[in-house]
Design a protein around this motif. Structure first.
Motif, PDB file in Angstrom:
ATOM      1  N   ARG A  72       0.858  -1.188   0.116  1.00 31.96           N
ATOM      2  CA  ARG A  72      -0.067  -0.091   0.138  1.00 31.96           C
ATOM      3  C   ARG A  72       0.923   1.279   0.193  1.00 31.96           C
ATOM      4  O   ARG A  72       1.950   1.187   0.487  1.00 31.96           O
ATOM      5  N   GLY A  73       0.459   2.363  -0.707  1.00 29.62           N
ATOM      6  CA  GLY A  73       1.388   3.629  -0.911  1.00 29.62           C
ATOM      7  C   GLY A  73       2.429   3.484  -1.862  1.00 29.62           C
ATOM      8  O   GLY A  73       3.193   4.384  -2.297  1.00 29.62           O
ATOM      9  N   GLU A  74       2.714   2.192  -2.594  1.00 28.17           N
ATOM     10  CA  GLU A  74       3.656   2.106  -3.432  1.00 28.17           C
ATOM     11  C   GLU A  74       3.077   2.914  -4.779  1.00 28.17           C
ATOM     12  O   GLU A  74       1.938   2.624  -5.021  1.00 28.17           O
ATOM     13  N   GLU A  75       4.226   3.441  -5.547  1.00 32.26           N
ATOM     14  CA  GLU A  75       4.000   3.809  -6.842  1.00 32.26           C
ATOM     15  C   GLU A  75       3.535   2.654  -7.744  1.00 32.26           C
ATOM     16  O   GLU A  75       4.412   1.735  -7.953  1.00 32.26           O
ATOM     17  N   VAL A  76       2.580   2.635  -8.687  1.00 34.03           N
ATOM     18  CA  VAL A  76       2.264   1.691  -9.549  1.00 34.03           C
ATOM     19  C   VAL A  76       2.536   2.374 -10.950  1.00 34.03           C
ATOM     20  O   VAL A  76       1.730   3.203 -11.176  1.00 34.03           O
ATOM     21  N   THR A  77       3.147   1.602 -11.787  1.00 34.00           N
ATOM     22  CA  THR A  77       3.077   2.015 -13.132  1.00 34.00           C
ATOM     23  C   THR A  77       2.822   0.891 -14.155  1.00 34.00           C
ATOM     24  O   THR A  77       3.239  -0.196 -14.117  1.00 34.00           O
ATOM     25  N   ILE A  78       1.763   1.285 -14.790  1.00 34.70           N
ATOM     26  CA  ILE A  78       1.073   0.416 -15.586  1.00 34.70           C
ATOM     27  C   ILE A  78       1.083   0.701 -17.127  1.00 34.70           C
ATOM     28  O   ILE A  78       0.770   1.967 -17.435  1.00 34.70           O
ATOM     29  N   LEU A  79       1.677  -0.003 -18.102  1.00 31.86           N
ATOM     30  CA  LEU A  79       1.608   0.034 -19.357  1.00 31.86           C
ATOM     31  C   LEU A  79       0.614  -0.962 -20.025  1.00 31.86           C
ATOM     32  O   LEU A  79       0.531  -2.120 -19.709  1.00 31.86           O
ATOM     33  N   ALA A  80      -0.434   0.001 -20.638  1.00 33.09           N
ATOM     34  CA  ALA A  80      -1.527  -0.926 -21.284  1.00 33.09           C
ATOM     35  C   ALA A  80      -1.768  -0.383 -22.376  1.00 33.09           C
ATOM     36  O   ALA A  80      -1.293   0.371 -23.098  1.00 33.09           O
ATOM     37  N   GLN A  81      -2.618  -1.270 -23.247  1.00 36.35           N
ATOM     38  CA  GLN A  81      -2.949  -0.776 -24.487  1.00 36.35           C
ATOM     39  C   GLN A  81      -4.295  -1.480 -24.799  1.00 36.35           C
ATOM     40  O   GLN A  81      -5.039  -2.531 -24.299  1.00 36.35           O
ATOM     41  N   LYS A  82      -5.129  -0.362 -25.232  1.00 35.65           N
ATOM     42  CA  LYS A  82      -6.599  -0.622 -25.957  1.00 35.65           C
ATOM     43  C   LYS A  82      -6.715  -1.739 -26.799  1.00 35.65           C
ATOM     44  O   LYS A  82      -6.007  -1.848 -27.645  1.00 35.65           O
ATOM     45  N   LYS A  83      -7.695  -2.474 -26.307  1.00 37.89           N
ATOM     46  CA  LYS A  83      -7.722  -3.830 -27.041  1.00 37.89           C
ATOM     47  C   LYS A  83      -9.023  -4.431 -26.918  1.00 37.89           C
ATOM     48  O   LYS A  83      -9.569  -5.783 -26.530  1.00 37.89           O
ATOM     49  N   LYS A  84     -10.247  -3.486 -26.867  1.00 39.21           N
ATOM     50  CA  LYS A  84     -11.392  -4.065 -26.621  1.00 39.21           C
ATOM     51  C   LYS A  84     -12.150  -4.952 -27.142  1.00 39.21           C
ATOM     52  O   LYS A  84     -12.715  -5.874 -26.671  1.00 39.21           O
ATOM     53  N   ASP A  85     -11.736  -4.883 -28.620  1.00 40.32           N
ATOM     54  CA  ASP A  85     -12.215  -6.080 -29.510  1.00 40.32           C
ATOM     55  C   ASP A  85     -11.712  -7.310 -29.205  1.00 40.32           C
ATOM     56  O   ASP A  85     -12.601  -8.239 -29.040  1.00 40.32           O
ATOM     57  N   VAL A  86     -10.468  -7.350 -28.862  1.00 33.27           N
ATOM     58  CA  VAL A  86      -9.854  -8.637 -28.439  1.00 33.27           C
ATOM     59  C   VAL A  86     -10.289  -9.314 -27.097  1.00 33.27           C
ATOM     60  O   VAL A  86     -10.774 -10.507 -27.039  1.00 33.27           O
ATOM     61  N   TYR A  87     -10.373  -8.357 -26.084  1.00 30.13           N
ATOM     62  CA  TYR A  87     -11.045  -8.552 -24.937  1.00 30.13           C
ATOM     63  C   TYR A  87     -12.308  -9.187 -25.167  1.00 30.13           C
ATOM     64  O   TYR A  87     -12.638 -10.446 -24.176  1.00 30.13           O
ATOM     65  N   ARG A  88     -13.268  -8.690 -25.960  1.00 32.51           N
ATOM     66  CA  ARG A  88     -14.480  -9.102 -26.112  1.00 32.51           C
ATOM     67  C   ARG A  88     -14.604 -10.622 -26.422  1.00 32.51           C
ATOM     68  O   ARG A  88     -15.506 -11.459 -25.986  1.00 32.51           O
ATOM     69  N   ARG A  89     -13.728 -11.054 -27.467  1.00 36.38           N
ATOM     70  CA  ARG A  89     -13.678 -12.296 -28.192  1.00 36.38           C
ATOM     71  C   ARG A  89     -13.170 -13.107 -26.801  1.00 36.38           C
ATOM     72  O   ARG A  89     -13.556 -14.563 -26.815  1.00 36.38           O
ATOM     73  N   ILE A  90     -12.330 -12.744 -25.858  1.00 40.38           N
ATOM     74  CA  ILE A  90     -11.953 -13.569 -24.766  1.00 40.38           C
ATOM     75  C   ILE A  90     -12.908 -13.895 -23.876  1.00 40.38           C
ATOM     76  O   ILE A  90     -12.984 -14.980 -23.407  1.00 40.38           O
ATOM     77  N   VAL A  91     -13.692 -12.723 -23.464  1.00 40.12           N
ATOM     78  CA  VAL A  91     -14.766 -12.960 -22.642  1.00 40.12           C
ATOM     79  C   VAL A  91     -15.792 -13.994 -23.351  1.00 40.12           C
ATOM     80  O   VAL A  91     -16.214 -14.864 -22.572  1.00 40.12           O
ATOM     81  N   GLU A  92     -16.027 -13.745 -24.709  1.00 34.51           N
ATOM     82  CA  GLU A  92     -17.158 -14.503 -25.074  1.00 34.51           C
ATOM     83  C   GLU A  92     -16.669 -16.264 -25.272  1.00 34.51           C
ATOM     84  O   GLU A  92     -17.564 -16.939 -25.130  1.00 34.51           O
ATOM     85  N   SER A  93     -15.490 -16.186 -25.562  1.00 33.66           N
ATOM     86  CA  SER A  93     -14.919 -17.650 -25.759  1.00 33.66           C
ATOM     87  C   SER A  93     -14.467 -18.221 -24.282  1.00 33.66           C
ATOM     88  O   SER A  93     -13.986 -19.323 -24.477  1.00 33.66           O
ATOM     89  N   ASP A  94     -14.463 -17.346 -23.449  1.00 32.77           N
ATOM     90  CA  ASP A  94     -13.956 -18.084 -22.067  1.00 32.77           C
ATOM     91  C   ASP A  94     -12.602 -18.576 -22.102  1.00 32.77           C
ATOM     92  O   ASP A  94     -12.446 -19.682 -21.567  1.00 32.77           O
ATOM     93  N   VAL A  95     -11.607 -17.936 -22.734  1.00 29.88           N
ATOM     94  CA  VAL A  95     -10.164 -18.509 -22.665  1.00 29.88           C
ATOM     95  C   VAL A  95      -9.267 -17.604 -21.850  1.00 29.88           C
ATOM     96  O   VAL A  95      -9.662 -16.456 -21.716  1.00 29.88           O
TER      97      VAL A  95
END
Length: 153
Positions: free
Chosen positions: A76-99
């Motif tokens: 708690r209190g630690e600096e968190v640095t996250i590198l992320a990329q928008k991939k909503k279409d890929v995410y939707r396929r992952i959720v739909e196929s449950d992989v």
């Protein structure tokens, strides 16, 4: 160099990081939910973002359970640095196929299940693990037994 679809967010960890994760080593780690008013939400992380790195730790090929444990273990209190990329279409396929996760394990001991939801196995059996956070529970994996002819049973 950040591509247009990428984002680098920084915040101090509170009670939690404020993220629910999906995916796994087979497809990548994705944001499945962001706690409202959390630092992660305020910095712009959204459902469907793929997490590429956290505090210089590569999240490629990491199982979902390991990703969750890594985030939980940040003090708690630690600096968190996250590198992320928008991939909503890929995410939707992952959720739909449950992989998510996908890897094989061989048992080195015998085990007799202790509950109706457990799995008994013999030494030397092979399983394909498909979820390392089954039903969102740490330590609960979903695995498929591989038969003698190398088919899932």
């Amino acid at each position: 160099i950040l591509r247009p679809s990428m984002k680098l967010v920084k915040f101090k960890k509170g009670e939690s990081v404020g993220l629910r994760l999906a995916g796994g080593n087979d497809v990548g780690i994705f944001v499945a939910g962001v706690l409202e008013d959390s630092p992660a939400a305020k910095e712009g992380l959204e459902e469907g973002d793929q997490i590429l790195r956290v505090n210089n730790v590569d999240f490629a090929n990491i199982i979902r359970e390991e990703a969750v444990l890594f985030l939980l273990d940040l003090p708690r209190g630690e600096e968190v640095t996250i590198l992320a990329q928008k991939k909503k279409d890929v995410y939707r396929r992952i959720v739909e196929s449950d992989v998510g996760d996908s890897f094989y394990i061989r048992t080195h001991f015998e085990y007799e299940k202790e509950s109706p939801y457990g799995l008994s196995f013999n030494k030397g059996e092979v399983f394909r693990v498909v979820d390392t956070l089954y039903n969102g529970k740490l330590g609960s994996w979903l695995a498929i037994r591989i038969g003698k002819n190398h088919q899932e049973v």
